[in-house]
Scaffold this motif. Sequence first.
Motif, short mmCIF file in Angstrom:
data_model
loop_
_atom_site.label_atom_id
_atom_site.label_comp_id
_atom_site.label_asym_id
_atom_site.label_seq_id
_atom_site.Cartn_x
_atom_site.Cartn_y
_atom_site.Cartn_z
N ASN A 183 -2.14 46.41 32.98
CA ASN A 183 -3.02 47.34 33.68
C ASN A 183 -3.28 48.60 32.86
OD1 ASN A 183 -3.05 45.55 35.82
ND2 ASN A 183 -1.53 46.66 37.02
N LEU A 184 -2.22 49.09 32.20
CA LEU A 184 -2.37 50.28 31.36
C LEU A 184 -3.33 50.02 30.21
CD1 LEU A 184 1.18 51.88 31.03
CD2 LEU A 184 -0.88 52.98 31.89
N GLU A 197 -2.87 56.33 33.61
CA GLU A 197 -1.57 56.22 34.26
C GLU A 197 -1.48 54.96 35.11
OE1 GLU A 197 1.05 59.57 36.37
OE2 GLU A 197 -0.72 59.03 37.54
N GLU A 198 -0.30 54.36 35.10
CA GLU A 198 0.02 53.27 36.01
C GLU A 198 1.26 53.69 36.78
OE1 GLU A 198 -0.50 49.36 37.67
OE2 GLU A 198 -1.81 50.73 36.55
N LEU A 214 3.50 55.39 31.99
CA LEU A 214 3.95 54.55 33.09
C LEU A 214 4.92 55.37 33.92
CD1 LEU A 214 4.36 51.83 34.58
CD2 LEU A 214 6.14 51.31 32.91
N ILE A 261 4.15 52.80 39.58
CA ILE A 261 4.88 51.84 40.41
C ILE A 261 5.53 52.64 41.53
CG2 ILE A 261 6.77 50.17 40.50
CD1 ILE A 261 6.26 49.58 37.56
N ASN A 268 3.14 43.56 35.51
CA ASN A 268 1.70 43.78 35.31
C ASN A 268 1.38 45.17 34.78
OD1 ASN A 268 1.04 41.22 36.36
ND2 ASN A 268 1.15 41.99 38.46
N ALA A 269 2.36 46.05 34.75
CA ALA A 269 2.10 47.46 34.44
C ALA A 269 1.47 47.63 33.06
CB ALA A 269 3.38 48.27 34.55
N GLN A 270 2.02 46.98 32.04
CA GLN A 270 1.49 47.15 30.69
C GLN A 270 0.08 46.60 30.56
OE1 GLN A 270 2.77 48.91 28.30
NE2 GLN A 270 4.69 49.35 29.36
N LYS A 301 -6.93 50.05 31.46
CA LYS A 301 -7.36 51.42 31.79
C LYS A 301 -7.58 52.24 30.52
CE LYS A 301 -5.05 51.72 36.31
NZ LYS A 301 -3.98 52.40 37.08
N TRP A 302 -6.69 52.07 29.54
CA TRP A 302 -6.82 52.85 28.30
C TRP A 302 -8.09 52.45 27.55
CZ3 TRP A 302 -7.47 52.51 23.13
CH2 TRP A 302 -7.18 53.64 22.37
#
Length: 345
Positions: A295-296, A207-208, A104, A210, A291-293, A299-300
């Motif tokens: 989204n990660l 990767e995410e 992140l 911000i 939302n970052a986690q 993607k993972w």
Amino acid sequence: MRNAMLAATMLAMFTFPALAQETTVQPQPQAATQQAMPEDGIRTVETVVVDGEQPGPGLWLVRNGQHDLYILGTLRPLPANMQWQSAQVERVLAGAQEVIRMRLQISADVGYLKGLLLLPRMLGARKNPDGKSLQEVVSPQSYARWQVLKARYIGNDRGVEKWRPLFAAQELYKAAMKKSGLDNAKSVGPVIAKAIEAHHPAVTVVEEVILIKDPKSVLKEWSKTTVDDLACFDNAMRVIESDLDIMRARANAWATGDMAALQALPTAAQAEVCINAISETAIGKRLGYGNAQRNLKAKWLAAAEAALANNTVTFATLDISDMLGANGYLAALKAKGYTVIAPDE
């Protein structure tokens, strides 16, 4: 790299993550009830933290026919004086076609000079709005606990008394880890990076980002924002008062490869409560922090599925708390039909 210093500062402000030689472990002391209570009223159960070369845990295996994904579960904090040496990871990376990494990143869209000029404002944003002291924004009961813990782990630092509870909690937590023989910054990254350099597998970075386009206005808004971080503050003190021995035991279990003990021990989580304090604010929601986690994770999982379809051997790392459990990454992969094999199976 021009914005590295600025991004690192923003991240710090908005976050809270060969066979081994003989293990250096001394016998654990008797139960805490047999120890004398120290003068400051904080009981410390002195589980000895391991040091020297340690094997770390075994790898989890996710299998799709003849395609294998090996996953190392990572943990923080770890023993400060441990040197991680994993023959199994070295062997896997020697034959891996791909390594999946995840991060992140907070990026500020400014130049290097502007970033340097913003640093004083960033440091000032740690303080409570309207110049209030910590004593003025937390309950009398919480402040009384803070004074005891601060005296033990931080000492006579008056500057921290002006900080928001969120950042005061972070400073206290960091100091307590250091005095307990633990290191929240210690990482398996250097060992893995060395193996990648030696064997040259493809590296996929999930990767995410911000992106903060106008950090000056964000910092101005943040300096006036009231954060519901009292739960973060109280939870940090609870962890330090009651869970340090659990954290030492978990760190030992990870270092010595005792997965059964690691999974049996309760989690002494601190970061989640503090992250929620930021992500639930208007500014946190606007930046997409909450939302970052999610989204990660999406993607993972997509990268893992692609690797399991195309590679004979893939290697990845995941935080153990994210990897295990009903809502963890392994459960998601199992639900998709992949075979999941624990290290001891």
